[in-house]
Design an enzyme around this catalytic site. Structure first.
Site, PDB file in Angstrom:
ATOM      1  N   LYS A  11     -52.039   3.050  -7.506  1.00 33.00           N
ATOM      2  CA  LYS A  11     -50.919   3.511  -8.183  1.00 33.00           C
ATOM      3  C   LYS A  11     -49.764   3.185  -7.684  1.00 33.00           C
ATOM      4  CE  LYS A  11     -50.544   6.480 -11.772  1.00 33.00           C
ATOM      5  NZ  LYS A  11     -51.454   6.526 -12.866  1.00 33.00           N
ATOM      6  N   THR A  56     -56.416   6.354 -10.645  1.00 30.20           N
ATOM      7  CA  THR A  56     -55.054   6.306 -10.099  1.00 30.20           C
ATOM      8  C   THR A  56     -54.223   7.565 -10.363  1.00 30.20           C
ATOM      9  OG1 THR A  56     -54.016   5.195 -11.921  1.00 30.20           O
ATOM     10  CG2 THR A  56     -55.186   3.692 -10.221  1.00 30.20           C
ATOM     11  N   ARG A 167     -17.364 -20.798   7.148  1.00 26.28           N
ATOM     12  CA  ARG A 167     -17.577 -20.711   6.030  1.00 26.28           C
ATOM     13  C   ARG A 167     -17.789 -19.162   5.950  1.00 26.28           C
ATOM     14  NH1 ARG A 167     -23.977 -22.690   4.962  1.00 26.28           N
ATOM     15  NH2 ARG A 167     -24.782 -21.620   7.014  1.00 26.28           N
ATOM     16  N   GLN A 209     -30.586 -20.099   9.673  1.00 31.61           N
ATOM     17  CA  GLN A 209     -31.604 -19.951  10.572  1.00 31.61           C
ATOM     18  C   GLN A 209     -31.509 -19.646  12.029  1.00 31.61           C
ATOM     19  OE1 GLN A 209     -31.049 -22.327   8.322  1.00 31.61           O
ATOM     20  NE2 GLN A 209     -32.796 -23.643   7.654  1.00 31.61           N
ATOM     21  N   HIS A 237     -24.702 -17.764  -1.465  1.00 29.63           N
ATOM     22  CA  HIS A 237     -23.429 -18.787  -1.471  1.00 29.63           C
ATOM     23  C   HIS A 237     -21.965 -18.200  -2.205  1.00 29.63           C
ATOM     24  CE1 HIS A 237     -26.527 -21.381  -0.458  1.00 29.63           C
ATOM     25  NE2 HIS A 237     -27.163 -21.553  -1.396  1.00 29.63           N
TER      26      HIS A 237
END
Lengths: 271, 271, 271, 271
Positions: A11, A56, A167, A209, A237
């Protein structure tokens, strides 16, 4: 010839709000819970024989009934009790409870405002009598306006992106960490969260990263009981708007926030 | 001590619409594409050294450039060409392209209406020079008004659901099937889809599980090239409204369609 | 000093699925219904006096009870009966029922597949004993690959968009039309829908605005009973991808479909 | 005969993030902006003559160019400058700018976390040289665990809801308030927000309606410059789970949070 080679059922999206009225002032816990079972249920599929198919709907009822007795101080502990119960049902080889906790901020003795976006997660799995517990968070959206670069990447015939030393870096953090055997100090998740946030904020980033990696190391450092952490950082972005047609210079001030496409950076860091 | 034990990165949600203008009348393909790579990218994470980090922006450009040359008659073949290209990049041990295709129905020589909801999926993976291809669909919402039962399930102290021999069965089909080596006859996916639908419609169901199993068997029968199929069927409960307080009898006519919670039934059927 | 100068309340998102089991084969109607009332309910707000506050839970029950007796052949007629009932409740000066109908396509005698995206709408309002009825549709996503231009628009210091004589035109049609007094021929909505679609497809467009206008005229022509129609056409921009950095020419073949920002064009056309 | 009786067009969902880098530490503003114009644009629709059709792409560019020069200390002031500019374009009789502001919380000198859910809104309209300004908020989800009743409402043949003197009250506040001529003290919106929240929290509620009314009065009291406020409170029902089949008593502790259906209570309170 066809053979049933794997099955799972359960469920999902059981919505549970518990008010701890014995507390003064009241406290609330707001959860969305998924229960799933794997095991020897082949006859349900292949013969239409439901004799061992726990409904369920019964799973849902069980969640509510357990919530009455349990203080739900930590979702991980509540989920562990449910998993222990379900794992003893006939046929079950693996029982899992996943919970998303929706945080509320206190406004007043009996009133709360929901913190949007961010959710806490917990997953408890019992397989062949061995229980494993993971905590996590998702939807924690963060942005830094500087100290983020991306340069020195390879250039081939399809590369148009210029190098940049400055940035915007914006992402929505999803992280899940696994605890070692016997770990019960679930309040530590706040320290893990703080380590992720502080590291994101302070890191001078050469790439998403690299930032992800230092965030993962910081999380491991913040809580001894964690054996590994998996982090996903979509790169949301923010593109510099070209104002030159209007005779204006855009000195990293005016951006368009985009949703599609996005970079997706994922890794696991282990102790 | 902390160690990077797994990593993956790529570009997600690349939106691509190709108009085949050389066709008369025009044809269109509408895709959302995700590219991801795994491999020897540790230095990107641990040292901030981007020398082998193919930019995700370059991945996006590559998708568009390949789309110019490729007719995209079958998404699986287009994705295979992309995967072959990316798998030869430095450091890559696994390259994957996942595509969701948004179907449009022709209205007129140059005009189309988007079929809502249902999407076709394709996933091509090249790992250590071995390529595997899967097709699928998701969001195919179906309902049957009878020939669905659920009875004979176990009753414990938390069971309140009554047995029923006649209920609405509604679900949103997600299915993914893997092809054997060298399979290229991707137009067969229509036969697989038809087998799933026809079986859902015609089956006298004792449970969602049983229906799922016969659907999977039918899919395998419809296409020799499939080695296995994984199906997920959320049970979108349609609850009988209690009209008795108003002196009315509800003979399986009036239902409330609910979204939460839902049963989730999943299995893999293999040849 | 503060004064209550307007109020409205009701129940929203009542999900109703009716199976017409007396039909052979079965038929289904799938609706999401909103009920709202306006009127002399000031004391509910200003004094906490609920004596004339029909509970929204009662509104929901009323919808289900009426659905038992009503064949719901046309949603407009069903909504009219509800509105007539609610408008006679104490204090009510305006009663409105809005319904969205989710279409299903027959697969088999007792099985259906849901058409995604597009929905039919109906709004019935009774104010001071006068009833007005509107029908509509929303989420009908269409696209044409040619016969769409946009040129000759004014150029100021912030204009960068080039003129084009050939672009993709994509939109999601929302339309609502009002019927004249006494109109009951609700099956005509199919003819209105066809007129909107056919005109979108066949029109040589100088702008979304112009296409909208001819669509509206065609709708009025398709059904005498309509007194006016309001149409909204978001312009879902499909941007030409610049392939020139890769030495490729993009002859209106490769597009990126965007969601933000979008143009929004709206108008009402009256007889 | 068909006539164009109303028209409006513009650009929607222009995503703008401005970094105020001259500030130390950096500050950010994150907006989604809609621009719309009404006026003498009939020839665009009826003749395909675009000579006075300011391109929606130009509207988008204008927003970004204005954002370069404007500090955007208050969104209302920024929107006013845009509206003043657009209202002077040929043919325009009404220009409107609507902005949604997505709040971020400072983490660190240059880093922020997005507050999820709640957004600030502003709408500035210039019609026939008269400018009106409204502020608002939406998506502010709040809940109180007690001090909420609903009783004494009328009972008819479709009423099943019992009276209650103690229930959970949960809602997502949407509010919009209009300022009097010449009002410029837009920082006051924080005081309005606080008044709404404090009143929701402290009020002993006989109904959502009554709570809405006292919230509106408090908002007017918190800011002299407001002439009226419109509030919408969806009643997000938290239903008591029936635990009696399991031999348990539910003393207002265990709830299921539902999304459909919901009550919707709306009103305007004027000075």
């Amino acid at each position: 010839m066809a053979e049933l080679t794997w099955n799972r059922y359960g469920k999902s999206s059981v919505r549970l709000v518990k008010v701890r009225r014995s507390a003064d002032p009241h406290e609330i816990v707001d959860l969305t819970i998924d229960v799933s079972l794997e095991g020897a249920f082949d006859k349900v599929y292949t013969e239409g024989d439901n004799a061992e198919c726990l409904a369920t709907d019964t799973m849902k009822n069980t969640v509510y009934a357990f919530a009455k007795a349990d203080p739900i101080d930590h979702v991980e502990a509540f989920a562990s009790r449910l998993v222990e119960y379900f794992s003893e049902k006939a046929g079950v080889s693996l029982a899992r409870v996943h919970a998303a906790e929706h945080p509320w901020r206190r406004l007043h003795a009996h009133a709360f405002a929901r913190e949007g976006g961010e959710e806490w997660t917990a997953t408890v799995t019992c397989q062949d009598d061995k229980t494993s517990i993971a905590s996590g968070l998702r939807g924690l959206v963060v942005l830094k306006t500087t100290d983020s670069a991306f340069s020195g990447f390879p250039r081939d015939q399809y590369t148009t992106l210029p190098d940049t030393r400055d940035r915007i870096l914006a992402t929505s953090i999803t992280a899940t960490w696994n605890y070692g055997d016997g770990f019960q100090d679930f309040g530590k998740r706040s320290a893990v969260r703080a380590a992720l946030l502080d590291t994101f904020a302070a890191h001078k980033s050469e790439s998403v990263q690299q930032t992800l990696y230092v965030m993962g190391k910081a999380a491991l450092a913040a809580c001894d009981g964690i054996v590994d952490i998996q982090i996903a950082l979509p790169n949301r972005h923010h593109l510099l708007v070209d104002l030159s047609p209007f005779g204006l210079e855009n000195l990293n001030e005016i951006f368009v926030a985009t949703e599609q496409p996005y970079g997706l950076i994922e890794a696991r860091i282990s102790r």
